[in-house]
Design a protein around this motif. Structure first.
Motif, PDB file in Angstrom:
ATOM      1  N   GLY B 145     -30.161 -15.173   9.633  1.00  0.00           N
ATOM      2  CA  GLY B 145     -30.741 -13.741  10.500  1.00  0.00           C
ATOM      3  C   GLY B 145     -29.889 -13.069  11.663  1.00  0.00           C
ATOM      4  N   PHE B 146     -30.572 -12.091  11.879  1.00  0.00           N
ATOM      5  CA  PHE B 146     -29.613 -11.493  12.889  1.00  0.00           C
ATOM      6  C   PHE B 146     -28.707 -11.756  13.624  1.00  0.00           C
ATOM      7  N   ILE B 147     -27.487 -11.531  14.319  1.00  0.00           N
ATOM      8  CA  ILE B 147     -26.820 -12.084  16.013  1.00  0.00           C
ATOM      9  C   ILE B 147     -26.214 -10.553  15.745  1.00  0.00           C
ATOM     10  N   ASP B 148     -26.190 -10.486  17.228  1.00  0.00           N
ATOM     11  CA  ASP B 148     -25.236  -9.525  18.576  1.00  0.00           C
ATOM     12  C   ASP B 148     -26.394  -8.665  18.120  1.00  0.00           C
ATOM     13  N   ARG B 149     -25.907  -7.682  19.055  1.00  0.00           N
ATOM     14  CA  ARG B 149     -26.823  -6.328  19.051  1.00  0.00           C
ATOM     15  C   ARG B 149     -26.212  -4.805  19.114  1.00  0.00           C
ATOM     16  N   GLY B 150     -26.664  -3.949  19.213  1.00  0.00           N
ATOM     17  CA  GLY B 150     -26.220  -2.756  18.828  1.00  0.00           C
ATOM     18  C   GLY B 150     -25.491  -2.091  17.737  1.00  0.00           C
ATOM     19  N   ILE B 151     -24.110  -1.986  17.838  1.00  0.00           N
ATOM     20  CA  ILE B 151     -23.803  -1.630  16.903  1.00  0.00           C
ATOM     21  C   ILE B 151     -22.844  -2.983  16.086  1.00  0.00           C
ATOM     22  N   LYS B 153     -24.398  -5.604  15.682  1.00  0.00           N
ATOM     23  CA  LYS B 153     -24.972  -6.277  14.965  1.00  0.00           C
ATOM     24  C   LYS B 153     -25.137  -6.768  13.577  1.00  0.00           C
ATOM     25  N   GLU B 154     -25.499  -7.936  12.860  1.00  0.00           N
ATOM     26  CA  GLU B 154     -25.028  -8.082  11.250  1.00  0.00           C
ATOM     27  C   GLU B 154     -26.230  -9.511  11.361  1.00  0.00           C
ATOM     28  N   ILE B 155     -26.215  -9.567  10.021  1.00  0.00           N
ATOM     29  CA  ILE B 155     -26.982 -10.605   9.289  1.00  0.00           C
ATOM     30  C   ILE B 155     -25.782 -11.892   9.392  1.00  0.00           C
ATOM     31  N   SER B 156     -26.538 -12.721   9.674  1.00  0.00           N
ATOM     32  CA  SER B 156     -26.033 -14.404   9.374  1.00  0.00           C
ATOM     33  C   SER B 156     -26.227 -15.231   9.149  1.00  0.00           C
ATOM     34  N   PHE B 157     -25.609 -16.410   7.674  1.00  0.00           N
ATOM     35  CA  PHE B 157     -26.688 -17.227   7.353  1.00  0.00           C
ATOM     36  C   PHE B 157     -26.401 -18.792   7.814  1.00  0.00           C
ATOM     37  N   ILE B 158     -27.305 -19.023   8.261  1.00  0.00           N
ATOM     38  CA  ILE B 158     -27.298 -20.502   9.031  1.00  0.00           C
ATOM     39  C   ILE B 158     -26.537 -21.721   7.773  1.00  0.00           C
ATOM     40  N   PRO B 159     -25.491 -21.362   7.659  1.00  0.00           N
ATOM     41  CA  PRO B 159     -24.223 -22.395   6.832  1.00  0.00           C
ATOM     42  C   PRO B 159     -25.203 -23.959   6.457  1.00  0.00           C
ATOM     43  N   GLU B 160     -25.821 -24.687   7.311  1.00  0.00           N
ATOM     44  CA  GLU B 160     -26.268 -25.831   7.419  1.00  0.00           C
ATOM     45  C   GLU B 160     -27.768 -25.409   5.914  1.00  0.00           C
ATOM     46  N   ILE B 161     -27.944 -24.359   6.881  1.00  0.00           N
ATOM     47  CA  ILE B 161     -29.825 -24.070   6.009  1.00  0.00           C
ATOM     48  C   ILE B 161     -29.387 -23.762   4.737  1.00  0.00           C
ATOM     49  N   ALA B 162     -28.413 -22.595   4.616  1.00  0.00           N
ATOM     50  CA  ALA B 162     -27.997 -21.860   3.402  1.00  0.00           C
ATOM     51  C   ALA B 162     -27.730 -22.555   2.077  1.00  0.00           C
ATOM     52  N   ALA B 163     -27.106 -24.084   3.065  1.00  0.00           N
ATOM     53  CA  ALA B 163     -26.500 -24.741   1.947  1.00  0.00           C
ATOM     54  C   ALA B 163     -27.483 -25.684   1.120  1.00  0.00           C
ATOM     55  N   LYS B 164     -28.880 -25.549   1.184  1.00  0.00           N
ATOM     56  CA  LYS B 164     -29.920 -26.356   1.169  1.00  0.00           C
ATOM     57  C   LYS B 164     -30.503 -25.763  -0.134  1.00  0.00           C
ATOM     58  N   GLU B 165     -30.917 -24.850   0.924  1.00  0.00           N
ATOM     59  CA  GLU B 165     -32.336 -23.417   0.165  1.00  0.00           C
ATOM     60  C   GLU B 165     -31.648 -22.203  -0.473  1.00  0.00           C
ATOM     61  N   CYS B 166     -30.677 -21.812   0.425  1.00  0.00           N
ATOM     62  CA  CYS B 166     -30.457 -20.483  -1.158  1.00  0.00           C
ATOM     63  C   CYS B 166     -29.667 -20.459  -1.986  1.00  0.00           C
ATOM     64  N   PRO B 167     -29.271 -21.911  -2.974  1.00  0.00           N
ATOM     65  CA  PRO B 167     -28.644 -22.178  -4.090  1.00  0.00           C
ATOM     66  C   PRO B 167     -29.727 -21.844  -4.998  1.00  0.00           C
ATOM     67  N   ASP B 168     -30.661 -22.292  -4.256  1.00  0.00           N
ATOM     68  CA  ASP B 168     -32.148 -22.011  -5.728  1.00  0.00           C
ATOM     69  C   ASP B 168     -32.867 -21.086  -5.116  1.00  0.00           C
ATOM     70  N   CYS B 169     -32.990 -20.615  -4.444  1.00  0.00           N
ATOM     71  CA  CYS B 169     -34.072 -19.468  -4.157  1.00  0.00           C
ATOM     72  C   CYS B 169     -33.114 -18.406  -4.592  1.00  0.00           C
ATOM     73  N   LYS B 170     -32.740 -17.835  -3.964  1.00  0.00           N
ATOM     74  CA  LYS B 170     -31.502 -16.369  -3.967  1.00  0.00           C
ATOM     75  C   LYS B 170     -32.743 -15.603  -3.429  1.00  0.00           C
ATOM     76  N   GLU B 171     -34.127 -15.446  -3.051  1.00  0.00           N
ATOM     77  CA  GLU B 171     -35.185 -14.424  -3.790  1.00  0.00           C
ATOM     78  C   GLU B 171     -34.978 -12.900  -2.958  1.00  0.00           C
ATOM     79  N   CYS B 172     -33.978 -13.017  -1.380  1.00  0.00           N
ATOM     80  CA  CYS B 172     -34.482 -11.936  -0.903  1.00  0.00           C
ATOM     81  C   CYS B 172     -32.652 -11.193  -1.508  1.00  0.00           C
ATOM     82  N   PHE B 173     -32.219 -11.482  -2.443  1.00  0.00           N
ATOM     83  CA  PHE B 173     -31.072 -10.961  -2.874  1.00  0.00           C
ATOM     84  C   PHE B 173     -31.936  -9.438  -3.174  1.00  0.00           C
ATOM     85  N   PRO B 174     -33.055  -9.574  -4.227  1.00  0.00           N
ATOM     86  CA  PRO B 174     -33.065  -7.980  -4.535  1.00  0.00           C
ATOM     87  C   PRO B 174     -33.995  -6.841  -3.722  1.00  0.00           C
TER      88      PRO B 174
END
Lengths: 150, 196
Positions: B145-151, B153-174
């Protein structure tokens, strides 16, 4: 802040996802900051993804994701306060509390914040502590006022 | 749904009501450059690269094609000196953030953008929101998700969810136009759930 208290606050807003900001504000004002466990509970009960809560909690300055002191000091750095010596007040407060703007001291007594204008320029330099406004401040008075907070 | 006819670059295009100018143009084989657009996602209108000129009731205005709805009798110009100048500026500004992005450099070549025009401020993320929206809208995992705002603002993974979901997905990478997403993920991974 315990889970029951968070649940009470959520119940007060009928666990509506649209009341997210109100729920967060209530937790913030009661607890002074938003602990991760509380946000996870809110996410669960309101059925709002944690990523979205995190986005909102970091977007608004009213929310803090780190512990805040019992007293919030806001020093006005606006133009009028600045020319009337706000920097001197700021350095006095930094010296007395040992913290920089944006920080909280170790015993969670004070959090220091600079603001750009409090809207009462005629009272400059202005310091606001816990919503109470102190106008026409001098360094000596600042010291007095800070001492009165426990 | 009723059919509408609009004119894009002098060509008559049949479209359906509710379609955006971008969709109408693409259905007629007219290419408009985009960075934040994805067919599976809701229009976002973040990168402004798809800016076009539309003429409606005799008045011309600049709009972004990905969110502007096509209407009957609309006259659209997708390339002109003015539009190219705006796109060139957008690309140059984005290049200050991600100077080595392959997609941006390709676009820079097409529009003659100078990647050194603005002082580099490499934050790498250009806030296209593709990863955030893909994870939310398509996968419904909300791992990033996004965090902060204006200059800040950046993207940030939620570690707990990322640890579970991301390793087998990574569909957003490309999808990421700058590869910053991969870097952010690796950083989160190494901090929060290093692989054994």
């Amino acid at each position: 802040m315990d889970k029951e208290r968070v649940d009470q606050i959520i119940d007060r807003h009928q666990a509506e996802a649209s009341s997210l900001i109100q729920v967060l504000l209530d937790i913030q004002s009661e607890n002074n900051w938003l602990p991760k466990e509380a946000l996870e509970r809110v996410s669960q009960r309101l059925d709002v993804p944690l990523a979205r809560i995190q986005h909102i909690a970091t977007f608004y300055k009213a929310f803090s994701l780190v512990p805040k002191g019992r007293h919030g000091i806001h020093i006005c750095m606006g133009t009028a306060c600045h020319v009337r010596g706000a920097t001197r007040i700021l350095s006095k407060v930094r010296e007395l509390t040992g913290i920089n703007p944006g920080e909280t001291d170790l015993d969670l007594k004070f959090s220091l914040e600079t603001v750009n204008c409090l809207g009462c320029c005629a009272l400059g330099p202005v310091v606001e502590i816990d919503g109470k406004t102190y106008g026409k401040m001098t360094t000596a008075e600042t010291e007095e006022v800070l001492k009165s907070y426990e | 749904m009723s059919e509408i006819i609009l004119k894009i670059d002098g060509k008559e295009v049949r479209a359906e009501e509710g379609m955006t100018v971008l969709e109408a143009a693409r259905s007629a084989g007219i290419e408009i450059p985009t960075l934040c657009h994805h067919d599976k996602l809701e229009p976002f209108g973040a990168c402004r690269l798809c800016i076009v000129e539309v003429q409606e009731r005799g008045r011309k205005k600049l709009v972004v094609a990905c969110v502007f709805l096509a209407a009957d009798g609309l006259v659209v110009t997708t390339r002109s000196e003015k539009i190219d100048r705006i796109r060139k500026m957008i690309i140059e500004l984005l290049l200050a953030h991600a100077p080595d992005s392959f997609k941006l450099r390709q676009l820079a070549e097409e529009y003659g953008a100078d990647r050194n025009r603005f002082e580099k401020e490499a934050s790498f993320c250009i806030h296209c929101g593709l990863c955030v929206r893909y994870c939310a809208e398509v996968k419904q995992k909300y791992a990033v998700g996004f965090i902060d705002r204006g200059i800040r603002k950046e993207i940030s993974f939620i570690p707990e969810i990322a640890a579970k979901e991301c390793p087998d997905c990574k569909e957003c990478f490309p999808l990421c136009p700058t590869s910053y997403l991969q870097a952010a993920f690796v950083l989160t991974e190494s901090l929060a759930f290093p692989s054994s």
